[in-house]
Enzyme design. Structure first.
Site: not given
Ligand code: PGA
Length: 254
Positions: A67, A136, A143
Site C-alpha cells: 500500500d 482492527d 479495513e
C-alpha cells in the site's frame, strides 16, 4: 494455516526473514509484496544482514508495496516507498526498476489501480506476500467494513488505524486518511502468505483472528482462512491470549 510462536520479536523477525530468504534462493526472480509499519522492521534488518553476510541476492527479485498513502510522493519520508527504500531497497542489491508502488499522485485512481494489478500480472503474479495485521484486523489497508474490495483500490483509513499510525507522525492530524492498497483478492492470489505480529498490543486481535472460523469483512484477516499456504508467525507476547484459549482452536493445514 500453520502457526509458529517464537519467543520474542527478534526470533519472529529472524524466522520470517529466513522464509523469505529461502524463497529468494529457490526462485531468484521472486515476485513479493511487502508491508510497512513497525512489525516488519526486524525482518528487513535480518534480510539486509543476510544480503551482506550470506550473499542473499536480490538482483532479480521484484517487490511491490502492499500500500501507499495518498498523496505522498516517494521522496516524502512518511511515504511507504521511502520506508521500503530506507529499510530494504537501498541496503540490498534489488534493482530500483524492480520495485513498485501505486502512483498515488495520479488523479486517475481507477487507472492507477488497474495498472498496479496489471504490473503484478505482467511479472507473473505474486509468489509471496508478507503481511502485518492491524489492531482492527486489517490486512494491507483493507479495513473492517460491510464489504471488501477484491483488488487494488483507494481505501479510507479507519479511526483505529489513523490512531495507531499516528505514532509515526508528530500529530494524528498529519496522518493521511486515504491510501491505495492491494485488495483482499490481490493478497489471496499470492502463492504463499506469511503474517507476522508481535507484542502484547496485538494479543487481542491475534487471538480473535486465530479463533475465527468464519470469513467476515468485519475481520479482513479472516479471509486468510481461504488460502492454502498461510504461515502465521507471532511472538510470545502476541500469543498470550491465544495460548489461554488454544485448546478451543483448530488449525487446518490444507
Ligand atoms: P504495525 O502495523 O506493524 O505498525 O503494527 C501493522 C498493520 O497495520 O498492518
Amino acid at each position: 494455516m500453520d502457526l509458529i510462536i517464537e519467543k520474542n520479536y527478534e526470533d519472529m523477525s529472524r524466522r520470517a526473514a529466513t522464509i523469505i530468504a529461502d524463497e529468494i534462493r529457490k526462485k531468484p526472480n521472486l515476485v513479493m509484496a511487502l508491508p510497512t509499519g513497525g512489525t516488519p522492521l526486524g525482518t528487513f534488518e535480518e534480510l539486509v544482514r543476510m544480503h551482506r553476510e550470506k550473499n542473499l541476492d536480490f538482483s532479480s527479485a521484484i517487490s511491490f508495496n502492499i500500500d501507499e498513502y495518498v498523496p505522498l510522493k516517494p521522496d516524502n519520508p512518511q511515504s511507504y516507498y521511502y520506508y521500503m527504500n530506507e529499510n530494504l531497497y537501498k541496503k540490498t542489491n534489488i534493482k530500483p526498476e524492480n520495485t513498485f508502488v501505486p502512483n498515488v499522485l495520479d488523479k486517475d485512481v481507477e487507472k492507477v489501480c488497474r495498472e498496479y494489478e496489471n504490473n503484478i500480472s505482467r511479472c507473473g503474479g505474486l509468489d509471496f506476500i508478507l503481511l502485518g495485521i492491524g489492531n482492527d484486523g486489517h490486512i494491507g489497508f483493507n479495513e473492517p467494513d460491510d464489504e471488501l474490495f477484491a483488488y487494488t483500490h483507494l481505501a479510507n483509513l479507519s479511526e483505529s488505524t489513523i490512531k495507531a499510525n499516528s505514532r509515526f507522525f508528530s500529530s494524528p492530524d498529519e496522518v493521511p486518511t486515504q491510501a491505495i492498497t492491494m485488495g483482499v483478492g490481490t493478497i489471496l492470489k499470492a502463492k504463499k502468505i506469511v503474517l507476522i505480529a508481535s507484542g502484547e498490543n496485538k494479543a487481542a486481535i491475534v487471538n480473535k483472528f486465530l479463533n475465527s472460523s468464519v470469513v467476515t469483512p468485519q475481520l479482513p484477516a479472516s479471509f486468510l482462512l481461504l488460502h492454502r499456504n498461510v504461515t502465521v508467525i507471532i511472538d510470545e507476547a502476541a500469543a498470550a491470549l491465544h495460548k489461554k484459549t488454544a485448546s478451543k482452536t483448530t488449525h487446518y493445514s490444507f
